[in-house]
Design a protein around this motif. Structure first.
Motif, short mmCIF file in Angstrom:
data_model
loop_
_atom_site.label_atom_id
_atom_site.label_comp_id
_atom_site.label_asym_id
_atom_site.label_seq_id
_atom_site.Cartn_x
_atom_site.Cartn_y
_atom_site.Cartn_z
N LYS A 1 -7.27 2.91 6.89
CA LYS A 1 -8.08 1.79 6.43
C LYS A 1 -8.79 1.08 7.57
N GLU B 1 0.82 -1.21 0.00
CA GLU B 1 0.00 0.00 0.00
C GLU B 1 0.86 1.27 0.00
N SER C 1 -3.23 3.32 4.19
CA SER C 1 -2.79 3.13 2.82
C SER C 1 -2.27 4.44 2.26
#
Length: 308
Positions: A113, A76, A125
């Motif tokens: 997230k 990410e 992320s």
């Protein structure tokens, strides 16, 4: 006044109307801010403070938002590396780790997230934050009918990694690498001497290709966002004058020097007992002032100090 955690009585402050901010109260306020950012999907900015491996061997980036630790999986972090037959997963992980290591100390954007209120742990992320910024700054028209980031415009960029001859920048969700010589008008021995992770620099957007938020290429110059002082600096020189400078590079027998008075210089020969090298401090005799190329030309007359 706030209650004292040890006695449950209010703490008497010097200013009777003031509210005392304890470490716990500040932490609670920050956590409330983080919860709101999670609910509203607001982009936060924190410092990349660590790189760790999980028990299963996966890389994670540790980002600190104020005092709160935020974990971002390497998948990410939007670090794109081509994986082909010549690069197995192990080597890919090493290359990702190297890039992350060079980014330590830089500021990055992220979207939360998930979070655990009990342990106050956060997973985020960077990829989603970057894609959102790309949509906003590269694809959304402003009041003038153009995207905010476009060719010809001067914009701010974050320095996210620095190597001796290159600087990596993030420009509103898009990364690009610039050679050190394109970062400033003066030649540099080492870009680390002038730039550091976390710096904000001005760049001019030269070219841009934006097919989609996932596929954007941008070409910028920090040099062209600044006024050119080369011609002004050249006026400080006199033909046959001797000056001190540092060798920034050596290529095929040509020495590139940055003089202490701010002038860039080139020497094709040395009148020294032994040849100097990169980073050495040398004496330089001016034989020609080249207004067209904006450099001084001449001869290295002596080595003043060798770089150890």
């Amino acid at each position: 006044m706030m209650p004292n955690e040890t006695t449950n009585t209010p703490i008497l402050t010097l200013d009777s109307d003031a509210k005392l901010e304890t470490a716990q109260s500040i932490s609670d306020l920050t956590w409330h801010e983080i919860q709101n950012a999670y609910r509203t999907r607001r982009i936060l900015t924190g410092m990349l403070g660590g790189i760790e491996k999980t028990e299963n061997g996966s890389l994670i980036a540790v980002v600190y938002y104020k005092d709160f630790r935020t974990v971002i999986p390497v998948t990410e972090m939007m670090i794109h590396l081509m994986q082909d037959e010549a690069h197995d997963y192990g080597e890919l992980a090493l290359r990702q780790n190297k890039i992350l290591n060079n980014m330590l100390g830089c500021e990055i954007d992220f979207l939360i997230k998930g979070l655990d209120p009990k342990t106050r742990s956060i997973v985020a992320s960077r990829k989603e934050a970057m894609l959102r910024k790309r949509q906003l700054f590269y694809f959304t028209e402003g009041a003038d009918g153009y995207p905010m980031v476009r060719p010809g415009r001067i914009v701010e960029a974050r320095v996210i990694a620095v190597a001796p001859k290159a600087v990596r920048l993030e420009i509103f969700g898009v990364e690009c690498s610039l050679k050190a010589r394109d970062m400033a008008w003066e030649w540099m021995v080492d870009a680390n001497d002038k730039f550091a992770n976390g710096d904000i620099v001005l760049v001019k957007v030269l070219k841009m290709s934006a097919e989609s938020p996932e596929n954007i290429r941008i070409e910028v110059s920090a040099q062209e966002a600044q006024s050119n002082t080369n011609k002004e600096n050249l006026m400080r020189l006199h033909k046959q004058g001797k000056y001190v400078g540092k060798i920034t590079d050596v290529y095929k027998g040509t020495y590139f020097i940055h003089l202490n008075n701010g002038v860039n210089a080139v020497a094709h020969s040395c009148n020294t007992a032994s040849l100097p090298g990169r980073k050495d401090e040398v004496g330089f005799l001016v034989t020609r002032i080249n207004d067209e190329t904006e450099v001084a030309e001449g001869i290295i007359t002596r080595v003043i100090k060798r770089c150890m």
